[in-house]
Design an enzyme around this catalytic site. Structure first.
Site, short mmCIF file in Angstrom:
data_model
loop_
_atom_site.label_atom_id
_atom_site.label_comp_id
_atom_site.label_asym_id
_atom_site.label_seq_id
_atom_site.Cartn_x
_atom_site.Cartn_y
_atom_site.Cartn_z
N SER A 70 0.58 -1.42 0.26
CA SER A 70 -0.14 -0.12 -0.37
C SER A 70 0.96 1.43 0.04
O SER A 70 1.94 1.00 0.16
CB SER A 70 -0.73 -0.08 1.70
N LYS A 71 0.46 2.84 0.39
CA LYS A 71 1.25 3.82 0.21
C LYS A 71 1.70 4.01 1.35
O LYS A 71 3.10 4.49 1.33
CB LYS A 71 -0.08 5.13 -0.35
N ARG A 72 1.70 3.01 1.82
CA ARG A 72 2.39 3.02 3.18
C ARG A 72 4.33 2.40 2.65
O ARG A 72 4.98 2.84 3.76
CB ARG A 72 1.71 2.06 4.43
N HIS A 73 3.50 1.93 2.00
CA HIS A 73 5.71 1.00 1.71
C HIS A 73 6.03 2.01 0.70
O HIS A 73 7.21 1.67 0.24
CB HIS A 73 5.44 -0.12 1.22
N GLY A 74 5.06 3.08 0.21
CA GLY A 74 6.15 3.86 -1.01
C GLY A 74 5.04 4.01 -1.85
O GLY A 74 3.88 3.62 -1.52
#
Ligand code: GLU
Length: 458
Positions: free
Chosen positions: A239-243
């Protein structure tokens, strides 16, 4: 003929997981002389915008993924869906359900209280009475009440769902007449002649419902391949959390599309132990039987490694063209080919390459503090001054090298005494390509200017 498709719901951008799905379908079709179709699942008219669809098409263009035939937009096909809903109603394979929202909520509460899985109770399945007034009905499919829904998945093998346990007379059209997701997918896949569906395994639970619809509509069931998800390094779904998850963000970060595609193809597919695949190779050898059952991990450093590989092997003209997107125009630059060759080896991204090129082509506005403190002092400034006096006229890198070596010899010095101060004078930093190549690129008088700038500051 193998016919595959990519069927994104336009949500604003193309997710890299979506691009991987598209790529697998694309390659499978191309490897078999088949067709690859694009369908935009934009039935949610409130949520979907033209920009969101454009974002998908732009990402396809950037990746050079071509599709066959015209793009199919579900939003333009409500009459087609209605036609098939009417057929199912006529054949009594579907029915109108007049249960109100309140009644349905009550039923659900009751089932939850009794520790049952919430499920429609079939009240209107065989209803023949007078329907209640004031309620616009939904249309439900008559799902099998018992038995198994079975299919052989190309990735997961045999998959079975117990009908009584899992299924429901699920809704195929809402009370406003709009068809639901599983229904439109089945009608379109069948009418588009899709033979093989490769998609994320988050869709696995939709598949038994879709199989019921294929059977009710007498359509041929395609072969399904449910591919394991991509996880972040922490094992959670990417998800966006990872990049970045937006394909076009990778473009903006300076990745070449072939590097991203090569990276994505390997997240869930393999061919021996090979890591590097050109699109031409993939178009020949991609085989969905080698899709992996287990989730893969998004590894940013591997993507960088691949990007560096593709930068290194890209032609000068290609890089020159790509670098324009990063504000670097090399049309008027004299030694641009030499510059690019020098930077190829040390750039993980085009952005890095453009920044390094700019730091060579333009005199520095400031000097890196740490490097300055370490290498710039009265002695090194004097040395630079002396060195600048012997520079005259433009030379090749090798000529600069000879000249420099002679100068150092005469002064009883080593290259290390001069190299770092000179780097700082030229680029403002102590990390750069070879000083000789840089001197050839910018020429003697510019080297002299930059040395003078540093001296004036010191
Ligand atoms: N529109 C669905 C999605 O974006 C895909 C449908 C399918 O592949 O069957 O997730």
């Amino acid at each position: 003929m193998i016919t595959t498709r990519f069927a994104p719901s336009p949500t604003g951008y193309l997710h890299i997981g979506g691009l991987r799905t598209a790529l697998y379908n694309y390659l499978y079709a191309r490897a078999n002389g088949g067709k690859f179709l694009l369908r935009i699942e934009d039935t949610d008219l409130k949520r979907n915008s033209q920009e969101a669809t454009k974002a998908i098409i732009d990402a396809f263009k950037w990746c050079n993924l071509d599709y066959d035939d015209e793009i199919l937009y579900q939003s333009k096909r409500f009459d087609v869906y209605k036609k098939y809903i009417d057929i199912l109603l006529k054949e009594k394979k579907a029915y109108k359900c007049y249960m109100s929202k309140e009644e349905l909520d009550e039923l659900r509460q009751e089932q939850i209280k009794n520790k049952l899985r919430p499920k429609y109770n079939g009240k209107y399945r065989d209803f023949t009475g007078t329907p209640p007034s004031g309620i616009e009905p939904v249309i439900r499919i008559k799902a099998p009440l018992s038995g198994e829904i079975y299919f052989n998945d190309g990735v997961k093998g045999d998959v079975k769902f117990d009908a009584s346990d899992i299924l429901d007379d699920f809704i195929i059209a809402r009370s406003d007449g709009s068809p639901t997701y599983n229904f439109t997918v089945v009608v379109d896949d069948a009418l588009m002649g899709v033979t093989d569906v490769i998609r994320g395994d988050d869709h696995l639970s939709n598949t038994p419902k879709q199989i019921i619809l294929y059977e009710a509509l007498n359509f041929k069931i395609p072969k399904f391949y449910h591919v394991a998800m991509i996880n972040g390094t922490d094992g959670q779904k990417l998800s966006k959390r990872h990049g970045a998850t937006d394909v076009m963000e990778y473009k903006n970060m300076g990745y070449l599309s072939e590097a991203l595609l090569n990276f994505l193809v390997r997240l869930g597919w393999s061919h021996a132990d090979d890591e590097i695949f050109s699109m031409d190779e993939l178009k020949k050898l991609f085989n969905p039987n080698h899709l992996s059952k287990s989730a893969s991990t998004f590894n940013q450093s591997k993507l960088e490694w691949l990007n560096q590989h593709y930068i290194k092997t890209a032609s000068f003209e290609r890089l020159k063209f790509e670098l324009k997107n990063f504000g670097l125009n090399l049309d008027e630059v004299k030694h641009s080919e030499l510059l690019i060759n020098e930077l190829k080896e040390r750039s993980k991204t085009l952005l890095e390459m453009a920044n390094m090129a700019n730091s060579i082509l333009n005199a520095p506005n400031s000097y890196e503090e740490k490097a300055y403190a370490k290498f710039i002092n009265t002695q090194s400034l004097e040395l630079l001054d002396k060195f600048s006096k012997i520079l005259d006229g433009d030379k090749t890198a090798r000529e600069y090298e000879d000249l420099t070596n002679k100068f150092l010899e005469q002064n009883g010095l080593k290259l290390k005494n001069l190299a770092q101060p000179l780097r700082i004078a030229i680029t403002g930093s102590s990390v750069s390509p070879s000083i000789f190549e840089m001197m050839e690129i910018i020429g003697s008088s510019e080297v002299k200017n930059r040395i003078q700038n540093l001296i004036n500051k010191g």
